[in-house]
Design a protein around this motif. Structure first.
Motif, mmCIF file in Angstrom:
data_model
loop_
_atom_site.group_PDB
_atom_site.id
_atom_site.type_symbol
_atom_site.label_atom_id
_atom_site.label_comp_id
_atom_site.label_asym_id
_atom_site.label_seq_id
_atom_site.Cartn_x
_atom_site.Cartn_y
_atom_site.Cartn_z
ATOM 1 N N MET A 127 -14.048 -9.037 7.678
ATOM 2 C CA MET A 127 -13.211 -9.859 6.807
ATOM 3 C C MET A 127 -12.060 -9.050 6.226
ATOM 4 O O MET A 127 -10.922 -9.523 6.151
ATOM 5 C CB MET A 127 -14.057 -10.460 5.678
ATOM 6 C CG MET A 127 -14.895 -11.639 6.085
ATOM 7 S SD MET A 127 -15.758 -12.367 4.665
ATOM 8 C CE MET A 127 -16.511 -13.808 5.430
ATOM 9 N N ALA A 128 -12.365 -7.818 5.792
ATOM 10 C CA ALA A 128 -11.321 -6.968 5.225
ATOM 11 C C ALA A 128 -10.246 -6.675 6.262
ATOM 12 O O ALA A 128 -9.045 -6.681 5.958
ATOM 13 C CB ALA A 128 -11.930 -5.666 4.708
ATOM 14 N N ASN A 129 -10.670 -6.437 7.493
ATOM 15 C CA ASN A 129 -9.732 -6.151 8.568
ATOM 16 C C ASN A 129 -8.860 -7.360 8.881
ATOM 17 O O ASN A 129 -7.632 -7.252 9.006
ATOM 18 C CB ASN A 129 -10.493 -5.713 9.814
ATOM 19 C CG ASN A 129 -9.587 -5.179 10.903
ATOM 20 O OD1 ASN A 129 -8.533 -4.619 10.623
ATOM 21 N ND2 ASN A 129 -9.978 -5.371 12.142
ATOM 22 N N LEU A 130 -9.480 -8.531 8.988
ATOM 23 C CA LEU A 130 -8.727 -9.753 9.271
ATOM 24 C C LEU A 130 -7.750 -10.080 8.150
ATOM 25 O O LEU A 130 -6.590 -10.418 8.396
ATOM 26 C CB LEU A 130 -9.695 -10.924 9.480
ATOM 27 C CG LEU A 130 -10.409 -11.018 10.822
ATOM 28 C CD1 LEU A 130 -11.501 -12.073 10.761
ATOM 29 C CD2 LEU A 130 -9.411 -11.342 11.929
ATOM 30 N N PHE A 131 -8.241 -9.966 6.915
ATOM 31 C CA PHE A 131 -7.381 -10.303 5.778
ATOM 32 C C PHE A 131 -6.201 -9.342 5.709
ATOM 33 O O PHE A 131 -5.050 -9.758 5.522
ATOM 34 C CB PHE A 131 -8.173 -10.247 4.480
ATOM 35 C CG PHE A 131 -7.324 -10.555 3.274
ATOM 36 C CD1 PHE A 131 -7.073 -11.859 2.910
ATOM 37 C CD2 PHE A 131 -6.753 -9.536 2.534
ATOM 38 C CE1 PHE A 131 -6.266 -12.150 1.809
ATOM 39 C CE2 PHE A 131 -5.955 -9.806 1.436
ATOM 40 C CZ PHE A 131 -5.709 -11.121 1.086
ATOM 41 N N SER A 132 -6.465 -8.052 5.844
ATOM 42 C CA SER A 132 -5.398 -7.059 5.736
ATOM 43 C C SER A 132 -4.386 -7.231 6.862
ATOM 44 O O SER A 132 -3.189 -6.982 6.673
ATOM 45 C CB SER A 132 -6.000 -5.652 5.774
ATOM 46 O OG SER A 132 -5.018 -4.680 5.514
ATOM 47 N N ARG A 133 -4.853 -7.691 8.020
ATOM 48 C CA ARG A 133 -3.959 -7.848 9.174
ATOM 49 C C ARG A 133 -3.120 -9.105 9.090
ATOM 50 O O ARG A 133 -1.913 -9.096 9.395
ATOM 51 C CB ARG A 133 -4.790 -7.860 10.456
ATOM 52 C CG ARG A 133 -3.957 -7.968 11.724
ATOM 53 C CD ARG A 133 -4.848 -7.909 12.950
ATOM 54 N NE ARG A 133 -4.054 -7.995 14.175
ATOM 55 C CZ ARG A 133 -4.575 -8.054 15.398
ATOM 56 N NH1 ARG A 133 -5.903 -8.016 15.544
ATOM 57 N NH2 ARG A 133 -3.803 -8.147 16.454
ATOM 58 N N ASN A 163 -4.851 -2.166 3.322
ATOM 59 C CA ASN A 163 -3.626 -1.387 3.197
ATOM 60 C C ASN A 163 -3.326 -1.056 1.732
ATOM 61 O O ASN A 163 -3.860 -1.676 0.807
ATOM 62 C CB ASN A 163 -2.438 -2.098 3.868
ATOM 63 C CG ASN A 163 -2.123 -3.449 3.234
ATOM 64 O OD1 ASN A 163 -2.072 -3.590 2.019
ATOM 65 N ND2 ASN A 163 -1.881 -4.445 4.076
ATOM 66 N N ASP A 164 -2.467 -0.076 1.520
ATOM 67 C CA ASP A 164 -2.190 0.421 0.173
ATOM 68 C C ASP A 164 -1.609 -0.661 -0.725
ATOM 69 O O ASP A 164 -1.938 -0.730 -1.917
ATOM 70 C CB ASP A 164 -1.219 1.608 0.231
ATOM 71 C CG ASP A 164 -1.847 2.841 0.860
ATOM 72 O OD1 ASP A 164 -3.086 2.903 0.903
ATOM 73 O OD2 ASP A 164 -1.104 3.734 1.304
ATOM 74 N N ARG A 165 -0.756 -1.514 -0.169
ATOM 75 C CA ARG A 165 -0.133 -2.574 -0.976
ATOM 76 C C ARG A 165 -1.187 -3.541 -1.515
ATOM 77 O O ARG A 165 -1.128 -3.967 -2.669
ATOM 78 C CB ARG A 165 0.886 -3.328 -0.119
ATOM 79 C CG ARG A 165 1.709 -4.344 -0.877
ATOM 80 C CD ARG A 165 2.996 -4.618 -0.119
ATOM 81 N NE ARG A 165 2.710 -5.067 1.237
ATOM 82 C CZ ARG A 165 2.818 -6.350 1.622
ATOM 83 N NH1 ARG A 165 3.194 -7.262 0.756
ATOM 84 N NH2 ARG A 165 2.572 -6.696 2.858
ATOM 85 N N THR A 166 -2.171 -3.861 -0.682
ATOM 86 C CA THR A 166 -3.240 -4.756 -1.116
ATOM 87 C C THR A 166 -4.143 -4.066 -2.135
ATOM 88 O O THR A 166 -4.566 -4.691 -3.120
ATOM 89 C CB THR A 166 -4.064 -5.226 0.096
ATOM 90 O OG1 THR A 166 -3.205 -5.924 1.006
ATOM 91 C CG2 THR A 166 -5.185 -6.154 -0.335
#
Length: 211
Positions: A127-133, A163-166
């Motif tokens: 989920m973290a990967n999908l959301f960040s992408r 990612n850093d922005r998130t």
């Protein structure tokens, strides 16, 4: 008022949207009973608020009702519905562009076994990967409250996928984070179980209130 899609959604994500338009989730009621979560009103900036009550999570019941892949599909459907329906409604209500959401995670009394569960670790990283992408521009604030010591093990696992922005939009509190919550959401719009004054008939976690 049309809400434009963030530039991070590329052609790859467009194919996901077509798949999500055909997605059905008949097990939703059983999943929500085991993992209470809901959109509930808006924050002080007019952004929709999503509340995830992991404090009431019944992990075994979740995976008796559904699968990891279907949970991921449901998560993507929620963010697509946010774009298609919820953000435009919030923009209309506010009279100005609203393009992000506020999310609250309550981890009160979440056990060590939950954080170490293989299903949980795998699905959270996906989920973290999908959301960040695909969806990072949709997040305005993420407030995580009542964080147990075991959470930090999972956080270190998830951090590389975010990612850093998130990460700068995330606030983590060992306690109830009430000051942060009330700085973000009016007390009358914050559920009483989170320290606010809202008491929706039938419970705020089920009310689906808001634009």
């Amino acid at each position: 008022m049309e809400v434009s899609r963030p530039s991070t959604l590329n052609q790859d994500c467009m194919s996901l949207q077509l798949l999500i338009k055909t997605f059905t989730y008949p097990e939703l009621h059983r999943v929500l009973e085991a993992w209470p979560q809901n959109w509930h009103k808006t924050d002080k900036l007019g952004r929709p608020v999503n509340i995830q009550l992991l404090s009431r999570l019944k992990l075994s019941d979740v995976f008796q009702a559904t699968t990891e892949d279907r949970l991921l599909m449901r998560a993507m459907w929620v963010w697509e519905e946010l774009h298609e329906c919820r953000l435009p409604a919030c923009s209309t209500a506010a009279g100005s562009y609203i393009g992000q959401a506020t999310v609250i995670f309550d981890l009160h009394n979440v056990s060590v076994s939950t954080f170490t569960n293989v299903h949980v670790r795998r699905i959270l990283s996906k989920m973290a990967n999908l959301f960040s992408r695909y969806y990072p521009d949709y997040l305005g604030r993420l407030i995580i409250i009542n964080v147990p010591v075991a959470f930090w093990v999972v956080w270190e696992m998830l951090r590389p996928f975010i990612n850093d922005r998130t990460q700068k939009k995330i606030r983590i509190h060992r306690g109830n984070g009430l000051e942060d919550l009330l700085n973000t959401i009016h007390a009358e719009d914050l559920p009483s179980f989170l320290g606010g004054r809202c008491r929706c008939p039938g419970g705020c976690e089920h009310a689906l209130t808001g634009p």
